[in-house]
Design a protein around this motif. Structure first.
Motif, short mmCIF file in Angstrom:
data_model
loop_
_atom_site.label_atom_id
_atom_site.label_comp_id
_atom_site.label_asym_id
_atom_site.label_seq_id
_atom_site.Cartn_x
_atom_site.Cartn_y
_atom_site.Cartn_z
N ILE A 16 0.83 -1.20 0.00
CA ILE A 16 0.00 0.00 0.00
C ILE A 16 0.87 1.25 0.00
N GLY A 20 0.96 4.03 -2.94
CA GLY A 20 0.80 5.46 -2.70
C GLY A 20 1.84 6.28 -3.46
N TRP A 35 -2.05 10.32 0.34
CA TRP A 35 -1.43 9.88 1.58
C TRP A 35 -2.43 9.73 2.73
N SER A 38 -3.90 6.24 1.71
CA SER A 38 -2.85 5.23 1.92
C SER A 38 -2.52 5.08 3.39
N SER A 71 -8.70 -0.59 -5.27
CA SER A 71 -7.72 0.47 -5.50
C SER A 71 -7.08 0.36 -6.89
#
Length: 118
Positions: A16, A20, A35, A38, A71
């Motif tokens: 992850i 990001g 951020w 994430s 995602s």
């Protein structure tokens, strides 16, 4: 089960974070949005390491797997990585439960064979 599931979640934590970094390259996304999302997902990975053996912990892990696959709409590689981690999550839960059952049987068997005075 806890060890296998936690290992999978820590692996996801790093994936992850790297996703990001890739998502930051998208000009349509702000750095703060990337951020925040994430960071929340990474925090959930660490939090779930402690909650995986509690009621609902595995279900929350599945929700995280679905979010990881979803995602992929932002970072297309995450479709593949999300499916891989969902498979790892399934294996961790499935085989972790089998290991826990075997440990319980072994402990029960050891109790029956130990001397009563010792």
């Amino acid at each position: 089960m806890r060890t296998l599931c936690s290992s999978t979640l820590i692996g996801e934590f790093f994936v992850i974070g790297f996703a990001g970094l890739v998502a930051m390259k998208d000009p349509d996304l702000s750095m703060s949005t990337v951020w925040t999302v994430s960071g929340i997902a990474m925090f959930l990975c660490v939090l779930l390491c402690g909650l995986v053996t509690r009621p609902g912990g595995v279900a929350l892990g599945w929700a995280l797997q679905i979010a990881l696959i979803a995602s992929g709409f932002i970072v297309p590689t995450m479709f593949i990585l999300g499916v891989i981690f969902a498979a790892l999550w399934w294996a961790s839960v499935h085989f972790g439960r089998k290991v826990d059952e075997a440990k319980a049987r072994f402990a029960a068997q050891g109790d029956k064979t130990s001397p009563s005075g010792a």
